[in-house]
Design a protein around this motif. Structure first.
Motif, PDB file in Angstrom:
ATOM      1  N   LEU A  67       0.827  -1.207   0.000  1.00 58.18           N
ATOM      2  CA  LEU A  67       0.000   0.000   0.000  1.00 58.18           C
ATOM      3  C   LEU A  67       0.865   1.263   0.000  1.00 58.18           C
ATOM      4  O   LEU A  67       0.560   2.239  -0.695  1.00 58.18           O
ATOM      5  CB  LEU A  67      -0.912  -0.022   1.232  1.00 58.18           C
ATOM      6  CG  LEU A  67      -1.693   1.247   1.543  1.00 58.18           C
ATOM      7  CD1 LEU A  67      -2.610   1.624   0.393  1.00 58.18           C
ATOM      8  CD2 LEU A  67      -2.509   1.054   2.812  1.00 58.18           C
ATOM      9  N   LEU A  68       1.938   1.220   0.772  1.00 62.44           N
ATOM     10  CA  LEU A  68       2.801   2.396   0.887  1.00 62.44           C
ATOM     11  C   LEU A  68       3.331   2.820  -0.489  1.00 62.44           C
ATOM     12  O   LEU A  68       3.331   4.005  -0.844  1.00 62.44           O
ATOM     13  CB  LEU A  68       3.971   2.051   1.814  1.00 62.44           C
ATOM     14  CG  LEU A  68       4.720   3.208   2.465  1.00 62.44           C
ATOM     15  CD1 LEU A  68       3.780   4.136   3.186  1.00 62.44           C
ATOM     16  CD2 LEU A  68       5.743   2.645   3.448  1.00 62.44           C
TER      17      LEU A  68
ATOM     18  N   THR B  20      14.752  -6.647   1.667  1.00 64.38           N
ATOM     19  CA  THR B  20      13.327  -6.992   1.795  1.00 64.38           C
ATOM     20  C   THR B  20      13.154  -8.484   2.081  1.00 64.38           C
ATOM     21  O   THR B  20      12.367  -8.874   2.944  1.00 64.38           O
ATOM     22  CB  THR B  20      12.577  -6.588   0.510  1.00 64.38           C
ATOM     23  OG1 THR B  20      12.535  -5.160   0.443  1.00 64.38           O
ATOM     24  CG2 THR B  20      11.153  -7.118   0.493  1.00 64.38           C
ATOM     25  N   ILE B  21      13.932  -9.316   1.353  1.00 66.45           N
ATOM     26  CA  ILE B  21      13.820 -10.761   1.581  1.00 66.45           C
ATOM     27  C   ILE B  21      14.258 -11.120   2.998  1.00 66.45           C
ATOM     28  O   ILE B  21      13.593 -11.897   3.694  1.00 66.45           O
ATOM     29  CB  ILE B  21      14.660 -11.542   0.536  1.00 66.45           C
ATOM     30  CG1 ILE B  21      14.042 -11.365  -0.861  1.00 66.45           C
ATOM     31  CG2 ILE B  21      14.738 -13.017   0.890  1.00 66.45           C
ATOM     32  CD1 ILE B  21      14.884 -11.947  -1.987  1.00 66.45           C
ATOM     33  N   THR B 158       6.548  -5.548   4.863  1.00 66.99           N
ATOM     34  CA  THR B 158       7.935  -5.135   5.128  1.00 66.99           C
ATOM     35  C   THR B 158       8.189  -3.719   4.611  1.00 66.99           C
ATOM     36  O   THR B 158       9.122  -3.058   5.049  1.00 66.99           O
ATOM     37  CB  THR B 158       8.954  -6.083   4.450  1.00 66.99           C
ATOM     38  OG1 THR B 158       8.677  -6.123   3.045  1.00 66.99           O
ATOM     39  CG2 THR B 158       8.899  -7.479   5.029  1.00 66.99           C
ATOM     40  N   ALA B 159       7.353  -3.251   3.684  1.00 66.47           N
ATOM     41  CA  ALA B 159       7.500  -1.895   3.144  1.00 66.47           C
ATOM     42  C   ALA B 159       7.430  -0.846   4.260  1.00 66.47           C
ATOM     43  O   ALA B 159       7.975   0.247   4.124  1.00 66.47           O
ATOM     44  CB  ALA B 159       6.411  -1.620   2.108  1.00 66.47           C
ATOM     45  N   LEU B 160       6.754  -1.193   5.377  1.00 65.22           N
ATOM     46  CA  LEU B 160       6.574  -0.217   6.452  1.00 65.22           C
ATOM     47  C   LEU B 160       7.901   0.275   7.029  1.00 65.22           C
ATOM     48  O   LEU B 160       8.000   1.413   7.483  1.00 65.22           O
ATOM     49  CB  LEU B 160       5.746  -0.822   7.591  1.00 65.22           C
ATOM     50  CG  LEU B 160       4.283  -1.084   7.300  1.00 65.22           C
ATOM     51  CD1 LEU B 160       3.583  -1.590   8.546  1.00 65.22           C
ATOM     52  CD2 LEU B 160       3.621   0.186   6.811  1.00 65.22           C
ATOM     53  N   GLU B 168      15.138  -0.712   2.233  1.00 60.53           N
ATOM     54  CA  GLU B 168      14.596  -1.864   1.507  1.00 60.53           C
ATOM     55  C   GLU B 168      13.945  -1.353   0.230  1.00 60.53           C
ATOM     56  O   GLU B 168      14.175  -0.215  -0.184  1.00 60.53           O
ATOM     57  CB  GLU B 168      13.672  -2.712   2.396  1.00 60.53           C
ATOM     58  CG  GLU B 168      12.679  -1.984   3.238  1.00 60.53           C
ATOM     59  CD  GLU B 168      11.659  -1.293   2.411  1.00 60.53           C
ATOM     60  OE1 GLU B 168      11.804  -0.051   2.249  1.00 60.53           O
ATOM     61  OE2 GLU B 168      10.752  -1.951   1.892  1.00 60.53           O
ATOM     62  N   LEU B 169      13.134  -2.183  -0.364  1.00 61.95           N
ATOM     63  CA  LEU B 169      12.630  -1.925  -1.711  1.00 61.95           C
ATOM     64  C   LEU B 169      11.786  -0.653  -1.800  1.00 61.95           C
ATOM     65  O   LEU B 169      11.989   0.183  -2.686  1.00 61.95           O
ATOM     66  CB  LEU B 169      11.822  -3.152  -2.156  1.00 61.95           C
ATOM     67  CG  LEU B 169      11.628  -3.401  -3.640  1.00 61.95           C
ATOM     68  CD1 LEU B 169      12.909  -3.221  -4.424  1.00 61.95           C
ATOM     69  CD2 LEU B 169      11.106  -4.833  -3.820  1.00 61.95           C
ATOM     70  N   THR B 170      10.846  -0.504  -0.894  1.00 63.92           N
ATOM     71  CA  THR B 170       9.964   0.661  -0.974  1.00 63.92           C
ATOM     72  C   THR B 170      10.724   1.950  -0.672  1.00 63.92           C
ATOM     73  O   THR B 170      10.498   2.984  -1.306  1.00 63.92           O
ATOM     74  CB  THR B 170       8.771   0.494  -0.009  1.00 63.92           C
ATOM     75  OG1 THR B 170       7.975  -0.598  -0.465  1.00 63.92           O
ATOM     76  CG2 THR B 170       7.901   1.740   0.032  1.00 63.92           C
TER      77      THR B 170
END
Lengths: 218, 215, 256
Positions: A67-68, B20-21, B158-160, B168-170
């Motif tokens: 979502l982010l 991320t992994i 995990t994006a948080l 990480e990725l995001t």
């Protein structure tokens, strides 16, 4: 540096305004997620392939990415194509669409579970397919899927925290403003967490009431 | 689409994917441990332990994961917990997903037919023998799919940790959106990687599920 | 419409599901005010024939005419939709499982189509609902939900809902088959009342006694064909065909 919750009351106004924004975001995005969920579900089941496949692709994309990341895409992506939306609007659209995709999945299952006789009942009276879908099938599908949709709305409340990253002054962002003045993250984040918990409990109670009211009409 | 740009930055995205992994694997492992302990607590004969388990689930699921991360990372030092961003991310998200896994595992245990317990108790097996030999093996099969759903959700969650500056990725996507003003390209790069991770995980889970159901 | 043309005219109706022939060249004429019963074992095609009249099940071949208008006219999809929706307003149908809308009250069930399709005002629609409910003896149940009614009451509401569209013909598809025995009579009474009012009715039923007492004509169907048709006293008392005899022998036991 010990804990001192006495710093909190001074910023209570700010926190409460943040809480109001969190509630507002949840309500508006919740409404979008419901309306969008119905729309996507109906298109996915009955739509012409020219709209059906793009919607399915969009759903697959939104279910498979965070979502982010979607919020960044919508906020900055719209700016890139020349639409400069306020962060609140972008956040609400992003949250709403994200959960619309999840609601659509549930509502599709709900629509398929409505007895075939209901369609026949409507069509026999002379209602068109569209009239039958939106007057007879969709209302029943929604009633029967209230519990999982309610869970999604609760998840939406919690994920509304994410719009703080694009600068909407909801609970988290409000707490961060207070923290930047007091340097007391623990106290303010705990306060915000308590607010979320309270809103969550209230929302659960409201959803349960709606579910109970819908019981008789099924 | 600016393909040149994407070709230029994709190595950084792949590097971030490793983080991320790692985050996904570590948080899932921690989550499973918390989930198993949580479910045991929720089903315990001792009402205080039951209350503890219920509180864990209710508080964690009743508040956003993001704020749990912030309390741990930014507030932690005030109460003597000093973690770097990655550690805070793993512990915070692990505890978070653990609460959801608690309910998944508990649900699977409850779903095992009561007749199974009665049958083995009738044979003279003790409570714990029944649990270990009869209930848990059956519950384990029932919980693979719903745990798979939890795990896929966790990959996205995990994006948080980008919000506490773990690269990480995001976070990488966000940083390049900010510096290149090419949100679609960056979303595309990161999106493809997330979709691939989830796809591979789904395959693993259904393979595992099929293997478990045959027995 | 020529004066000799029947009110309802089904000509050479055929229906296949893949290789399975459900209807094999059936023709049926029904006059205005006539009451026709279709009987036969399950799987005989009698429900399919009934559902072909309002095109709920489309025929593979053949024609269905109502008052000089072809129901299953070949038209482009969009035009056909308009055409059939219009016609269905004039063909009332009652189902075995009622098909009431559970999310709507009895009143809303009845007023939905008149309001949406005929543009009735709230007041007129409410009056209509009250009238039709009184016609089936349920005037005091207008604000109930279907889940609060017995099976017999549900079916009577379903009949009232169909009647509210002022149909030219009523189709009954095993209207009493899913009811408990003690609830069958109340629905039969309503149907008898409609018969007295000269409603044109086509009834698929397992109730032989009812068919005999109410109908003007009986069709016995088996394996997709009309084995025998005629006046009820003749079909029931002196059936000509072996299949009719054995079917009636099985179904009349204890019913008279």
């Amino acid at each position: 540096m010990g804990l001192d919750f006495n710093v909190v009351p001074e910023f209570l106004d700010l926190i409460l305004i943040g809480a109001m924004w969190t509630i507002a975001i949840t309500l508006v995005a919740g409404a979008i997620s419901l309306g969008g969920g119905v729309l996507f579900a109906v298109i996915a089941l009955y739509g012409h392939w020219l709209v059906r496949y793009p919607i399915k692709f969009f759903a697959w994309l939104f279910m498979g990415t965070p979502l982010l990341l979607q919020l960044f895409l919508i906020y900055f992506g719209l700016v890139q194509v020349g639409i400069d939306l306020p962060a609140f609007v972008a956040g609400v659209i992003g949250l709403g669409l994200h959960f619309a995709v999840y609601n659509s999945d549930i509502i599709q299952a709900g629509i398929l579970a409505v007895d075939k006789g209901q369609t026949e009942g409507g069509r026999t009276l002379g209602l068109s397919q569209f009239q039958t879908i939106y007057k007879i099938i969709v209302p029943q599908a929604l009633r029967n899927t209230l519990p999982p949709i309610g869970n999604n709305i609760i998840a939406l409340l919690k994920d509304s925290a994410l719009v703080s990253v694009i600068g909407v002054t909801e609970l988290i962002h409000a707490s961060q403003l207070a923290i930047s003045e007091t340097f007391r993250p623990f106290e303010f984040y705990i306060t915000a967490a308590v607010c979320y918990y309270a809103i969550n409990l209230a929302l659960e109670a409201i959803l349960r009431k709606i579910e109970n009211n819908a019981q008789i009409a099924r | 689409m600016d393909i040149d740009l994407m070709l230029r930055v994709y190595p950084y995205f792949l590097e971030a994917t490793l983080i991320t992994i790692q985050l996904a694997v570590l948080t899932v492992v921690l989550g499973l441990i918390c989930g198993a302990l949580g479910a045991a607590a929720r089903l315990s004969g001792n009402k205080y332990i039951r209350f503890l388990g219920a509180t864990y689930v209710s508080v964690i699921r009743g508040t956003p994961a993001l704020i749990q991360l912030f309390i741990l990372y930014y507030g932690g030092s005030q109460v003597g917990i000093n973690l770097d961003a990655f550690e805070a991310g793993v512990i915070g998200l692990g505890f978070n997903i653990g609460a959801y896994m608690t309910e998944t595992i508990r649900g699977a245990i409850i779903a095992v037919d009561k007749g199974q317990v009665e049958a083995s108790r009738t044979l003279g097996m003790s409570k714990s023998q029944t649990l270990i030999k009869v209930v848990l093996p059956q519950a384990a099969r029932l919980m693979i799919r719903p745990l798979g759903v939890n795990i896929n959700a966790q990959i996205k969650a995990t994006a948080l940790v980008s919000a506490i500056s773990v690269v990480e990725l995001t976070y990488t996507a966000q940083r390049y959106i900010g510096s290149t003003y090419k949100p679609f390209e960056m979303f595309f790069l990161a999106g493809v990687i997330y979709l691939a991770l989830i796809y591979v995980t789904s395959l693993l889970i259904s393979w595992f599920d099929r293997k478990a159901q045959i027995k | 419409m020529s004066p000799t043309q029947p009110f309802i005219n089904i000509r050479h109706a055929k229906k296949n599901y893949g290789d399975l022939e459900v209807l094999k060249d059936i023709s049926l004429q029904v006059e205005k005010g006539q009451i026709v019963a279709i009987i036969g074992p399950s799987g005989s095609g009698k429900s399919t024939l009934l559902r072909a009249i309002n095109d709920l099940d489309s025929l593979t071949e053949g024609e269905v005419w109502l008052e000089g208008m072809q129901v299953n006219k070949k038209l482009p999809t969009r035009q056909y939709e308009k055409h059939i929706n219009k016609l269905r307003q004039e063909i009332g149908m009652v189902f075995q499982h009622f098909n009431l809308f559970p999310h709507l009250t009895v009143r809303e069930n009845i007023t939905l189509a008149p309001k949406m399709l005929k543009g009735l005002s709230n007041a007129n629609a409410n009056k209509l609902a009250q009238e039709q409910l009184e016609r089936v003896g349920l005037g005091d149940r207008i604000d109930y939900y279907p889940s609060q009614l017995s099976g017999g009451q549900k079916q009577r509401v379903a009949i009232a809902r169909a009647l509210a569209m002022k149909p030219k013909v009523m189709l009954f598809d095993e209207a009493t088959s899913s009811l408990d025995p003690e609830l069958v009579e109340e629905v039969n009474l309503v149907m008898k009342q409609l018969a007295k009012e000269n409603m044109t009715m086509i009834i698929v039923t397992h109730e032989m006694a009812f068919a005999q007492s109410v109908c003007d004509k009986v069709l016995f169907m088996d394996q997709g064909v009309v084995v025998e048709e005629g006046l009820p006293e003749i079909i029931f008392k002196t059936p000509q065909h072996e299949r009719t005899k054995s079917f009636l022998a099985n179904h009349l036991n204890g019913r008279f």
